[in-house]
Design a protein around this motif. Structure first.
Motif, short mmCIF file in Angstrom:
data_model
loop_
_atom_site.label_atom_id
_atom_site.label_comp_id
_atom_site.label_asym_id
_atom_site.label_seq_id
_atom_site.Cartn_x
_atom_site.Cartn_y
_atom_site.Cartn_z
N GLN A 19 94.33 41.83 83.62
CA GLN A 19 92.93 42.25 83.52
C GLN A 19 92.22 41.55 82.35
OE1 GLN A 19 91.35 44.20 85.83
NE2 GLN A 19 93.31 43.83 86.86
N ARG A 20 92.97 41.30 81.26
CA ARG A 20 92.38 40.54 80.15
C ARG A 20 92.06 39.12 80.59
NH1 ARG A 20 96.73 42.13 76.41
NH2 ARG A 20 96.89 39.97 75.71
N ILE A 21 92.93 38.54 81.37
CA ILE A 21 92.70 37.17 81.85
C ILE A 21 91.48 37.12 82.74
CG2 ILE A 21 93.65 35.29 83.26
CD1 ILE A 21 96.46 36.28 82.30
N LEU A 22 91.34 38.09 83.65
CA LEU A 22 90.18 38.11 84.55
C LEU A 22 88.89 38.34 83.78
CD1 LEU A 22 91.67 40.16 87.52
CD2 LEU A 22 90.95 37.77 87.59
N ALA A 23 88.93 39.24 82.79
CA ALA A 23 87.74 39.49 81.98
C ALA A 23 87.36 38.24 81.18
CB ALA A 23 88.00 40.66 81.03
N ALA A 24 88.35 37.57 80.63
CA ALA A 24 88.09 36.34 79.89
C ALA A 24 87.57 35.25 80.82
CB ALA A 24 89.37 35.87 79.20
N ALA A 25 88.14 35.17 82.02
CA ALA A 25 87.71 34.15 82.98
C ALA A 25 86.25 34.34 83.35
CB ALA A 25 88.59 34.22 84.23
N GLU A 26 85.84 35.57 83.56
CA GLU A 26 84.43 35.81 83.90
C GLU A 26 83.52 35.31 82.79
OE1 GLU A 26 81.31 39.31 85.26
OE2 GLU A 26 83.42 39.83 84.89
N ILE A 27 83.87 35.57 81.55
CA ILE A 27 83.03 35.15 80.43
C ILE A 27 82.99 33.62 80.33
CG2 ILE A 27 82.86 35.13 77.91
CD1 ILE A 27 84.04 38.01 78.01
N ILE A 28 84.15 32.99 80.41
CA ILE A 28 84.21 31.53 80.24
C ILE A 28 83.55 30.81 81.41
CG2 ILE A 28 85.76 29.55 80.06
CD1 ILE A 28 85.56 31.28 77.53
N LYS A 36 83.49 22.75 84.05
CA LYS A 36 83.65 22.52 82.61
C LYS A 36 84.53 23.56 81.93
CE LYS A 36 79.32 19.99 82.02
NZ LYS A 36 78.00 19.93 81.31
N ALA A 37 84.69 24.72 82.55
CA ALA A 37 85.56 25.75 81.97
C ALA A 37 87.01 25.26 82.01
CB ALA A 37 85.43 27.05 82.75
N THR A 38 87.77 25.63 80.99
CA THR A 38 89.18 25.23 80.94
C THR A 38 90.08 26.46 80.81
OG1 THR A 38 89.31 25.05 78.52
CG2 THR A 38 88.49 23.12 79.74
N LEU A 39 91.30 26.31 81.27
CA LEU A 39 92.27 27.39 81.12
C LEU A 39 92.54 27.66 79.65
CD1 LEU A 39 94.90 26.80 83.95
CD2 LEU A 39 93.20 28.62 83.78
N LYS A 60 93.60 27.26 87.84
CA LYS A 60 92.22 27.65 87.57
C LYS A 60 91.49 28.09 88.84
CE LYS A 60 88.79 24.69 86.47
NZ LYS A 60 87.89 23.80 85.70
N GLU A 61 91.67 27.37 89.93
CA GLU A 61 90.96 27.72 91.16
C GLU A 61 91.43 29.06 91.70
OE1 GLU A 61 89.63 28.35 95.00
OE2 GLU A 61 91.72 27.76 94.75
N GLN A 62 92.74 29.30 91.66
CA GLN A 62 93.27 30.58 92.13
C GLN A 62 92.76 31.72 91.25
OE1 GLN A 62 94.94 31.30 94.77
NE2 GLN A 62 95.67 29.32 95.50
N LEU A 63 92.63 31.46 89.97
CA LEU A 63 92.09 32.47 89.05
C LEU A 63 90.64 32.78 89.38
CD1 LEU A 63 92.04 34.25 86.53
CD2 LEU A 63 91.83 32.18 85.14
N PHE A 64 89.84 31.74 89.60
CA PHE A 64 88.44 31.97 89.94
C PHE A 64 88.32 32.72 91.27
CE2 PHE A 64 84.40 30.82 91.91
CZ PHE A 64 83.52 31.17 90.91
N TYR A 65 89.14 32.34 92.24
CA TYR A 65 89.08 32.99 93.55
C TYR A 65 89.44 34.47 93.43
CZ TYR A 65 89.65 33.70 98.56
OH TYR A 65 89.52 34.15 99.86
N TYR A 105 72.02 40.59 91.61
CA TYR A 105 71.53 40.80 90.25
C TYR A 105 72.72 40.90 89.28
CZ TYR A 105 66.57 41.86 91.30
OH TYR A 105 65.24 41.79 91.66
N GLU A 106 73.74 41.64 89.68
CA GLU A 106 74.88 41.92 88.80
C GLU A 106 75.85 40.74 88.72
OE1 GLU A 106 76.55 45.43 90.48
OE2 GLU A 106 74.97 46.76 89.71
N ASN A 107 75.89 39.90 89.73
CA ASN A 107 76.89 38.82 89.79
C ASN A 107 76.26 37.44 89.95
OD1 ASN A 107 79.68 40.37 90.08
ND2 ASN A 107 78.19 41.44 91.37
N SER A 108 75.05 37.31 89.47
CA SER A 108 74.28 36.09 89.70
C SER A 108 75.00 34.83 89.23
CB SER A 108 72.92 36.20 89.01
OG SER A 108 72.21 34.99 89.11
N THR A 109 75.55 34.87 88.03
CA THR A 109 76.15 33.66 87.47
C THR A 109 77.37 33.21 88.27
OG1 THR A 109 75.40 34.27 85.25
CG2 THR A 109 77.12 32.61 85.40
#
Length: 239
Positions: A19-28, A36-39, A60-65, A105-109
């Motif tokens: 969950q920390r990884i997913l939260a960090a991934a959303e921010i990065i 441009k984001a990196t692991l 990275k792609e599996q993490l984003f997915y 609105y909540e997930n625009s980025t």
């Protein structure tokens, strides 16, 4: 802490590692976009080892997915439930767009990343429907597209199609029941409406999000779709 341009962000260290990884991934990903984001940036913010990211998500792609698919599944389920509880065309459209506008609105980025980076919006390729199936083709004749890129694009195309196919079904039923004018391709009509709304939310200078609340935005979208800009009296009810 992770510092970017003087901005410090921190992930709750009590969260489980995945969950920390997913939260960090959303921010990065939100800060830098997908390409441009990196692991390493995600690892630093999540405060985990590189092996932990590979253990849970592979790359990275599996993490984003993983980051977006769970949200999309909930969103699609909410769309279906909202539409199923509406009685007529106008109510179905209102229910659909209230859910869509709220979610975007909540997930625009993150959804901008899907539309502009994950779907090949570098203008090198596009998705077309041919013989009943979807294919990735180059925008310019001589460009070669790798199989990995094709697979990635189709994966995210399928994700978005789950969202707009519900709108397509609403339109198709309305045409079948004689409530809307016949159109030879309900998918194209629905995609134009769907992505038109999405792009209005994504627009950094004229975003719907900055102008109006969800219910007002949904009402205007449906009003313009059904009645255009006509000043003539509206029919009392849409069946």
């Amino acid at each position: 802490f992770y510092k970017n341009g003087g901005i410090k962000v921190k992930i709750d260290g009590s969260l489980p590692k995945d969950q920390r990884i997913l939260a960090a991934a959303e921010i990065i990903f939100s800060m830098y976009g997908y390409e441009k984001a990196t692991l390493d940036q995600i690892i630093a913010l999540a405060d985990v080892g590189k092996g932990t990211v590979y253990k849970y998500f592979g790359n990275k792609e599996q993490l984003f997915y993983k980051l977006v698919i769970d949200r999309n599944n909930n969103f699609v389920n909410n769309l279906r439930l909202a539409v199923a509880g509406a009685e007529n065309l106008e109510q179905k459209l209102l229910a659909y767009f209230k859910e869509m506008v709220t979610f975007y609105y909540e997930n625009s980025t993150l959804w901008q990343i899907i539309c502009f980076e994950m779907l090949g919006a570098s203008n090198t390729c596009r998705v077309v429907k041919k013989d009943g199936s979807y294919k990735v083709v180059p925008r310019y004749g001589q460009i070669e597209i790798s199989e990995d890129l094709k697979e990635r694009i189709l994966r995210y195309h399928a994700l978005l199609k789950e969202e707009y196919v519900i709108l397509e079904n609403i339109v198709a039923d309305a045409i079948k029941n004689g409530v809307m004018k016949h159109n030879s391709d309900t998918e194209i009509s629905s995609k134009y409406l769907f992505f038109g709304v999405a792009m209005s939310i994504f627009n950094p200078t004229q975003s719907l999000k900055d102008k109006m609340p969800v219910n007002e935005a949904a009402e205007i979208i449906v009003d313009r779709f059904l009645y255009g800009e006509s000043a003539l009296p509206r029919p009392k009810e849409i069946f």
